[in-house]
Design a protein around this motif. Structure first.
Motif, PDB file in Angstrom:
ATOM      1  N   PHE A 145      -0.187  -6.915   3.340  1.00 60.66           N
ATOM      2  CA  PHE A 145      -0.041  -8.225   2.680  1.00 60.66           C
ATOM      3  C   PHE A 145       0.927  -9.097   3.483  1.00 60.66           C
ATOM      4  CE2 PHE A 145       2.931 -10.819   0.278  1.00 60.66           C
ATOM      5  CZ  PHE A 145       2.079 -11.823  -0.128  1.00 60.66           C
ATOM      6  N   GLU A 146       2.055  -8.501   3.840  1.00 61.96           N
ATOM      7  CA  GLU A 146       3.069  -9.264   4.565  1.00 61.96           C
ATOM      8  C   GLU A 146       2.545  -9.772   5.911  1.00 61.96           C
ATOM      9  OE1 GLU A 146       7.194  -8.873   4.179  1.00 61.96           O
ATOM     10  OE2 GLU A 146       7.427  -8.043   6.180  1.00 61.96           O
ATOM     11  N   HIS A 147       1.816  -8.925   6.616  1.00 67.01           N
ATOM     12  CA  HIS A 147       1.301  -9.340   7.929  1.00 67.01           C
ATOM     13  C   HIS A 147       0.410 -10.577   7.773  1.00 67.01           C
ATOM     14  CE1 HIS A 147       1.440  -4.744   8.948  1.00 67.01           C
ATOM     15  NE2 HIS A 147       2.632  -5.241   8.656  1.00 67.01           N
TER      16      HIS A 147
ATOM     17  N   GLY B 273       0.823  -1.210   0.000  1.00 68.12           N
ATOM     18  CA  GLY B 273       0.000   0.000   0.000  1.00 68.12           C
ATOM     19  C   GLY B 273       0.852   1.252   0.000  1.00 68.12           C
ATOM     20  N   VAL B 274       0.350   2.257  -0.679  1.00 71.59           N
ATOM     21  CA  VAL B 274       1.053   3.541  -0.715  1.00 71.59           C
ATOM     22  C   VAL B 274       0.039   4.646  -0.473  1.00 71.59           C
ATOM     23  CG1 VAL B 274       2.481   5.085  -2.103  1.00 71.59           C
ATOM     24  CG2 VAL B 274       2.594   2.645  -2.499  1.00 71.59           C
ATOM     25  N   TYR B 275       0.403   5.575   0.379  1.00 69.83           N
ATOM     26  CA  TYR B 275      -0.426   6.772   0.562  1.00 69.83           C
ATOM     27  C   TYR B 275       0.158   7.878  -0.305  1.00 69.83           C
ATOM     28  CZ  TYR B 275      -3.077   4.913   4.471  1.00 69.83           C
ATOM     29  OH  TYR B 275      -3.934   4.171   5.241  1.00 69.83           O
ATOM     30  N   LYS B 276      -0.668   8.390  -1.190  1.00 70.35           N
ATOM     31  CA  LYS B 276      -0.219   9.521  -1.996  1.00 70.35           C
ATOM     32  C   LYS B 276      -1.292  10.592  -1.898  1.00 70.35           C
ATOM     33  CE  LYS B 276       2.496  10.093  -6.138  1.00 70.35           C
ATOM     34  NZ  LYS B 276       2.931   9.534  -7.393  1.00 70.35           N
ATOM     35  N   HIS B 277      -0.900  11.766  -1.517  1.00 67.27           N
ATOM     36  CA  HIS B 277      -1.833  12.890  -1.322  1.00 67.27           C
ATOM     37  C   HIS B 277      -2.995  12.462  -0.411  1.00 67.27           C
ATOM     38  CE1 HIS B 277       0.566  14.561  -4.459  1.00 67.27           C
ATOM     39  NE2 HIS B 277       0.117  13.725  -5.372  1.00 67.27           N
TER      40      HIS B 277
ATOM     41  N   ARG C 215      -5.747  -3.249   7.493  1.00 70.16           N
ATOM     42  CA  ARG C 215      -5.652  -3.392   6.048  1.00 70.16           C
ATOM     43  C   ARG C 215      -4.969  -2.210   5.379  1.00 70.16           C
ATOM     44  NH1 ARG C 215     -10.444  -4.227   1.567  1.00 70.16           N
ATOM     45  NH2 ARG C 215      -9.034  -4.092  -0.201  1.00 70.16           N
ATOM     46  N   TYR C 216      -5.112  -1.025   5.957  1.00 65.39           N
ATOM     47  CA  TYR C 216      -4.571   0.153   5.292  1.00 65.39           C
ATOM     48  C   TYR C 216      -3.139   0.463   5.712  1.00 65.39           C
ATOM     49  CZ  TYR C 216      -9.285   0.351   3.696  1.00 65.39           C
ATOM     50  OH  TYR C 216     -10.477   0.002   3.114  1.00 65.39           O
TER      51      TYR C 216
ATOM     52  N   GLU D   5      -3.463   0.392  -3.242  1.00 60.13           N
ATOM     53  CA  GLU D   5      -2.661  -0.829  -3.214  1.00 60.13           C
ATOM     54  C   GLU D   5      -2.114  -1.066  -4.602  1.00 60.13           C
ATOM     55  OE1 GLU D   5      -5.400  -3.746  -1.665  1.00 60.13           O
ATOM     56  OE2 GLU D   5      -4.127  -3.990   0.085  1.00 60.13           O
ATOM     57  N   GLN D   6      -0.863  -1.411  -4.693  1.00 57.10           N
ATOM     58  CA  GLN D   6      -0.309  -1.697  -6.010  1.00 57.10           C
ATOM     59  C   GLN D   6       0.610  -2.908  -5.960  1.00 57.10           C
ATOM     60  OE1 GLN D   6       1.201   2.384  -6.127  1.00 57.10           O
ATOM     61  NE2 GLN D   6       3.231   1.556  -6.458  1.00 57.10           N
TER      62      GLN D   6
END
Lengths: 443, 229
Positions: free
Chosen positions: A201-203, A28-32, A195-196, A37-38
């Protein structure tokens, strides 16, 4: 190392990536302020580490992590290394990672860094250098683990022809370590922020593979100095070990960040009473601070009475006048790092700065010398990867994982991250980097 | 066997429901599609009324696209699969990666098909197959029978709900109820005893024989309140 035929594996790259999509291998990536998720871009050309190199790395990594664990114990107990003048106290107590609440706490087995992620690079001359120690919540082991599973599925011949150490045992190593740390036969849980979180995913994948219970905020409570997992009919099950993927400051709102909804109120009380193992321990940030990094080879000599096997990248601490003079005079050829930043942020290359920025940087270093370290830019080895059907070369690092329970073991693999930008040294996934599998050769 | 938290039980139950809803929606859409081949072009309207969907699709084409791909439509296949995924992603360690992957590839396929101009429901047969594979994978891979039971209870609750809406025969509905009760033996605390008694009374063959739409709606409401998660 003999000839290694990777053609079949390289041609299988799309198939591996399709399987990864199918298995939901994402980050997951936070952008702005928006969470996305990518897929973590995977390149099928592995990093190959010959056995002789690995033997050297393995010995050095074990030695380094043992010293770091001794340092952590010392800092939160006798502080002998400070008293003996090996590490200046400013570097210990002024850093954000030092947690006074951990003073005198005895973690199970005296282990603090159960899972250490040590970032290394290989120079063009074949010399390995440690760039960073990650002793808080190092992430990334699941990606090469799942990649190997899929590569073996799509290109079995490659693994028949090459004697590569199987890296799918990471979950066994993790399970064993958790079992060894577990208190009073309680259950083992992996505590996720949810989830966020970028590494969710790793967890969940590690919970699946280790058989641990994945716990969310609110699933765990502390009562009478013990931690319990709450079942659907309010039944309580004792917890013996928590592999927590929640940062120190959010782990206990009664002790640290009062607004935190991610932790377990009162968990520090249970931890101090020795009734639960926290994996990794709270307060490890004091040992993986970028400033403390400079002193790790000295720790090896101090605690273990051994010569350090692994080398740091040549590093200067502006805190010392002599080093500051050198940094100010040579700033344009150095890389400057803000010790309070992580994840590839706060890393600046002198060569990329104009005169104005260089002058500002010099001023900042003069004003707050403790905040910065400077390193020689290592001309590290590029690794080949496929881009648009062509082989190109990119900067890459290696995160090795060292697990400590009763013993210290090094996982025979690691996360090789590469930069997708041809001019960049920054390999972090949060900044667009991809990853490769890491092969450790058996012969 | 590890303890199951209330949140996890809730997610398992709803995962079962959403997977079943995706499967049943596709199944019933195929029947409507078949009916419209040589029936009335407005035959689809009966479907969305029974599904209690507010959207009033103006044409058969809009109906098909809406029921398959419109994520805003809570009765669409896309919405059911997405909700199934939202639950599954939090249950990986229980249901296993391979089981989850059948939902993941179904969503990927649906997203791909959405952009195919001449969308034919027959092309979505693999999604039906994968929903069945999901069940098979769950049965093979889930180690904790209580986890499997919660999934099955969710699936059977949803199945009964839809069967009642579409006026299935008594025998088929009674069989599903019998199966549901069998699974709840592992979790007797989950059942609301009063509701259970009501359902049992209504599912007497003689009583059910008199069933009209109102009766079935009432029964449907009871079915949806039976399990306490």
């Amino acid at each position: 190392m003999g000839y290694i035929n990777l053609l079949d594996l390289i041609e299988s790259r799309d198939a591996v990536n399709k399987w990864m999509e199918r298995y939901g291998v994402r980050f997951g990536v936070y952008k702005h302020g928006v969470f996305n998720e990518q897929l973590f871009p995977f390149d099928s050309v592995p990093r190959i580490i010959p056995k002789s190199d690995w033997d050297y790395l393995e010995a050095g990594l074990k030695q380094r992590v043992k010293a770091l664990n001794r340092f952590l114990w010392d800092i939160y107990h006798e502080k002998q290394i400070v008293k003996d003048g090996i590490v200046p106290e400013e570097f210990v107590y002024a850093g954000k990672g030092y947690m006074p609440e951990c003073e005198g706490v005895d973690p199970v087995g005296k282990v603090y860094a159960h899972i250490a992620g040590i970032d290394l690079v290989e120079g063009k001359d074949g010399q390995w250098y440690v760039l960073e120690d990650n002793l808080r919540i190092p992430s990334g082991a699941s990606y090469p683990m799942v990649a190997r599973e899929l590569c073996r599925k799509v290109s079995p011949q490659t693994f028949k022809d090459n004697a590569v150490a199987d890296n799918r045992d990471y979950s066994d190593l993790l399970r064993q370590m958790m079992n060894e740390m577990c208190v009073d036969g309680g259950i083992k849980v992996i505590l996720t922020p949810g989830r966020y979180n970028s590494a969710f995913f790793e967890h969940s994948y590690l919970a699946e593979k280790t058989g641990a219970t994945l716990a969310y905020p609110g699933d765990l409570v502390m009562e009478e100095d013990k931690v319990y997992y709450i079942g659907m009919f309010k039944e309580k099950v004792r917890v013996g070990a928590i592999y927590r993927r929640v940062s120190d400051e959010y782990m206990d709102p009664l002790c640290f960040e009062a607004q935190s909804l991610l932790g377990i109120p009162g968990v520090m009380q249970a931890y101090k009473a020795g009734n639960v193992a926290l994996i990794n321990a709270i307060g490890n940030g004091v040992a993986d601070d970028k400033g403390i990094y400079y002193f790790v080879p000295k720790m090896v000599e101090y605690y273990l009475n051994e010569k350090p096997i692994l080398q740091n990248a040549p590093t200067y601490l502006p805190y010392y006048e002599e080093d500051k003079d050198y940094v100010l005079a040579n700033i344009e050829k150095l890389v400057i790092k803000d010790v309070s930043e992580a994840g590839g942020y706060g890393v600046m290359f002198g060569k990329d700065m104009d005169e104005k920025r260089l002058a500002e940087m010099r001023q900042l270093i003069n004003d707050e010398p403790r905040r910065w370290i400077a390193q020689e830019v290592i001309d590290f080895k590029d690794l080949g990867l496929l881009e648009g059907g062509e082989m190109v070369e990119r900067k890459a690092d290696l995160r090795a994982f060292v697990l400590t329970g009763k013993d210290t073991v090094v996982w025979k693999s690691g996360l090789t991250r590469f930069s997708r930008n041809p001019d960049s040294f920054v390999v972090n996934s949060s900044q667009g980097g991809g990853f490769k599998d890491t092969w450790v050769m058996m012969k | 066997m590890a303890t199951i938290s209330a949140n996890k039980a809730n997610r398992l139950f709803w995962l079962g429901r959403y997977v079943q809803r995706a499967y049943m929606t596709l199944h019933l859409l195929r029947r409507v599609y078949d009916k419209m081949i040589d029936g009335e072009p407005t035959d689809y309207q009966e479907f969305w009324k029974k599904m209690d969907i507010n959207d009033n699709y103006a044409t058969r084409g809009e109906f098909t696209l809406g029921m398959l791909y419109d994520e805003e439509n809570p009765g669409s296949v896309a919405s059911s699969l997405q909700h199934a995924m939202d639950n599954a992603i939090l249950l990986r360690e229980d249901i296993k990666t391979e089981t989850m992957s059948f939902i993941e590839i179904s969503i990927a396929m649906l997203k791909k098909q959405r952009h195919v101009a001449e969308s034919n429901i027959t092309n979505l047969q693999p999604i039906t197959d994968w929903m069945l594979a999901f069940r098979g994978s769950a049965a093979q891979r889930i180690e904790d029978p209580r986890v499997l039971a919660l999934l099955a209870i969710g699936q059977l609750t949803e199945k009964m709900d839809i069967m009642l809406r579409f006026s299935y025969d008594y025998e088929r509905i009674a069989t599903q109820y019998c199966l549901l009760k069998t699974w709840t033996k592992l979790w007797p605390e989950l059942l609301d005893e009063n509701i259970d008694r009501q359902i049992c009374r209504m599912l007497e063959p003689e009583t059910y024989a008199q069933a009209d739409d109102n009766f079935r709606w009432t029964l449907c409401k009871y079915v949806n309140s039976l399990v306490m998660v």
